[in-house]
Design an enzyme around this catalytic site. Structure first.
Site, mmCIF file in Angstrom:
data_model
loop_
_atom_site.group_PDB
_atom_site.id
_atom_site.type_symbol
_atom_site.label_atom_id
_atom_site.label_comp_id
_atom_site.label_asym_id
_atom_site.label_seq_id
_atom_site.Cartn_x
_atom_site.Cartn_y
_atom_site.Cartn_z
ATOM 1 N N ASP A 82 8.110 -5.014 18.455
ATOM 2 C CA ASP A 82 8.776 -4.257 17.393
ATOM 3 C C ASP A 82 10.262 -4.567 17.497
ATOM 4 O O ASP A 82 10.869 -4.373 18.558
ATOM 5 C CB ASP A 82 8.496 -2.764 17.600
ATOM 6 C CG ASP A 82 8.956 -1.906 16.429
ATOM 7 O OD1 ASP A 82 9.889 -2.312 15.701
ATOM 8 O OD2 ASP A 82 8.399 -0.797 16.263
ATOM 9 N N ASP A 93 13.644 -3.029 10.146
ATOM 10 C CA ASP A 93 12.777 -2.618 11.257
ATOM 11 C C ASP A 93 11.402 -3.195 10.952
ATOM 12 O O ASP A 93 10.819 -2.890 9.903
ATOM 13 C CB ASP A 93 12.768 -1.068 11.266
ATOM 14 C CG ASP A 93 12.001 -0.463 12.433
ATOM 15 O OD1 ASP A 93 11.488 -1.219 13.268
ATOM 16 O OD2 ASP A 93 11.941 0.786 12.477
ATOM 17 N N HIS A 153 9.653 6.070 8.581
ATOM 18 C CA HIS A 153 10.863 6.892 8.516
ATOM 19 C C HIS A 153 11.853 6.348 7.500
ATOM 20 O O HIS A 153 11.840 5.151 7.190
ATOM 21 C CB HIS A 153 11.521 6.916 9.902
ATOM 22 C CG HIS A 153 11.581 5.560 10.545
ATOM 23 N ND1 HIS A 153 12.657 4.728 10.420
ATOM 24 C CD2 HIS A 153 10.661 4.844 11.247
ATOM 25 C CE1 HIS A 153 12.418 3.593 11.042
ATOM 26 N NE2 HIS A 153 11.200 3.627 11.548
ATOM 27 N N HIS A 161 16.085 6.585 12.503
ATOM 28 C CA HIS A 161 15.217 7.671 12.041
ATOM 29 C C HIS A 161 16.099 8.688 11.318
ATOM 30 O O HIS A 161 16.703 9.547 11.937
ATOM 31 C CB HIS A 161 14.454 8.309 13.199
ATOM 32 C CG HIS A 161 13.451 7.361 13.782
ATOM 33 N ND1 HIS A 161 13.231 7.228 15.121
ATOM 34 C CD2 HIS A 161 12.606 6.482 13.204
ATOM 35 C CE1 HIS A 161 12.301 6.304 15.340
ATOM 36 N NE2 HIS A 161 11.904 5.842 14.184
ATOM 37 N N GLU A 186 4.993 2.129 9.081
ATOM 38 C CA GLU A 186 4.438 1.519 10.287
ATOM 39 C C GLU A 186 3.125 2.150 10.733
ATOM 40 O O GLU A 186 3.109 3.037 11.582
ATOM 41 C CB GLU A 186 5.461 1.528 11.426
ATOM 42 C CG GLU A 186 6.190 2.825 11.675
ATOM 43 C CD GLU A 186 7.287 2.661 12.741
ATOM 44 O OE1 GLU A 186 7.036 2.049 13.785
ATOM 45 O OE2 GLU A 186 8.399 3.169 12.505
ATOM 46 N N GLU A 281 4.558 -3.265 10.790
ATOM 47 C CA GLU A 281 5.669 -2.523 10.174
ATOM 48 C C GLU A 281 6.511 -3.395 9.249
ATOM 49 O O GLU A 281 6.778 -4.555 9.545
ATOM 50 C CB GLU A 281 6.583 -1.946 11.276
ATOM 51 C CG GLU A 281 7.782 -1.172 10.732
ATOM 52 C CD GLU A 281 8.597 -0.482 11.828
ATOM 53 O OE1 GLU A 281 8.534 -0.936 12.990
ATOM 54 O OE2 GLU A 281 9.293 0.496 11.505
HETATM 55 MN MN MN Z 1 9.948 -0.582 14.499
HETATM 56 MN MN MN Z 2 10.267 2.027 12.692
#
Ligand code: MN
Ligand code: MN
Length: 296
Positions: A82, A93, A153, A161, A186, A281
């Site tokens: 990630d 992200d 998020h 976040h 995600e 994600e």
């Molecule tokens: Mn992530």
């Molecule tokens: Mn994330």
């Protein structure tokens, strides 16, 4: 909202994610994996929005390599990589799971399918609960379970976040997607034997600055200044600090900052029944007719 920087960050993040997906990491240490992925981000002109997470098997999220982490990836492992890229604080992200064990490949397939299904319904006004429902339905078609207490998020400049959650299953309470905001979606997937939620583990190797107050300890104050100057309030890893500070001293100072609630430590998140977890994600910005998926 800075569409240009979001787009730039997304392009770098997707290129690096594809490198992470296609490289054979078996035999490499988690330290080498995290450092390699981070250097690919930097060589493209991006900054790391958080330490690359290299979470193995039943660890769903929030594991990054310790300084010189010796743990070696084996051909029986499932790894979730990630990664986060930012340009001037605007974040992309994205995550990919790679299963070297054929038996766990179905988890990866389901996570990817759930993400794809979710990206197919998002646009201005889509209800977050609809996204959760779509993810859950897709995962259940594989006879697998989504992780209910992990979610996507909203994102803001220098904030990963930012307060709104994109659920991975149907849930009460909902908001509607806005074209003025970026979001990460995600899905996390576990086996039918899993409990479908994560618990915090003992290991904590991702940290973030939460206050600029001073302590009585000069070393700790110096470290806090270094963190602020280099990572702002974004998450960081100890191995990012030990490039400039002695490891023993850095560990002691970090402890002091955590004790004084100046730094927050994020525990690893483990599937509650110890079952394997896969994740996929993307980051996206809704439009009137669909979405700009910045990490496609
Ligand atoms: Mn992530
Ligand atoms: Mn994330």
């Amino acid at each position: 909202m800075n569409l240009d920087d979001y787009t730039k960050a997304g392009k770098i993040a997707s290129e690096v994610r594809e490198i992470a997906r296609n490289k054979d990491w078996v035999g490499k240490t988690l330290y080498e994996i995290c450092e390699t992925v981070e250097s690919e981000i930097k060589s493209r002109g991006g900054s790391c929005a958080f330490p690359v997470n290299a979470s193995l098997n039943e660890i769903a999220a929030h594991y990054t390599a310790e300084p010189n982490d010796p743990k070696i990836l084996s051909s029986a492992d499932l790894i979730k990589i990630d990664l986060g890229v930012h340009i001037n604080g605007y974040i992309a992200d994205t995550a990919v799971s790679v299963s070297y064990d054929p038996e766990s490949a179905i988890l990866v397939e389901a996570a990817e399918a759930a993400l794809k299904a979710a990206m197919g319904i998002v646009k201005q006004g889509t209800k977050s609960s609809e996204i959760g429902k779509t993810i859950q339905k897709t995962v259940m078609q594989y006879n697998l379970k989504p992780i209910g207490n992990l979610s996507g998020h909203s994102l803001e400049q220098f904030t990963i976040h930012a307060g709104k959650s994109i659920p991975n299953m149907w849930s009460i309470g909902s908001f509607s997607l806005s074209t003025k905001e970026a979001y990460a979606c995600e899905p996390f997937v576990t086996t039918s034997k899993g409990l479908g939620f994560v618990r915090e583990g003992k290991t904590k190797n991702i940290f973030g600055l939460v206050s600029r107050k001073k302590t009585k300890n000069d070393n700790a104050n110096r470290l806090a200044d270094f963190i602020w100057e280099n990572f702002n309030t974004l998450p960081f890893a100890l191995r990012w600090i030990t490039k400039s500070f002695d490891e023993k001293e850095a560990r002691a100072s970090l402890e002091e900052l955590i004790k004084n609630k100046i730094v927050r430590a994020y525990p690893v998140l483990n599937e509650a029944a110890g079952q394997r977890v896969a994740q996929a994600e993307h980051t996206f910005i809704p439009t009137e007719s669909g979405a700009l998926v910045t990490t496609l």
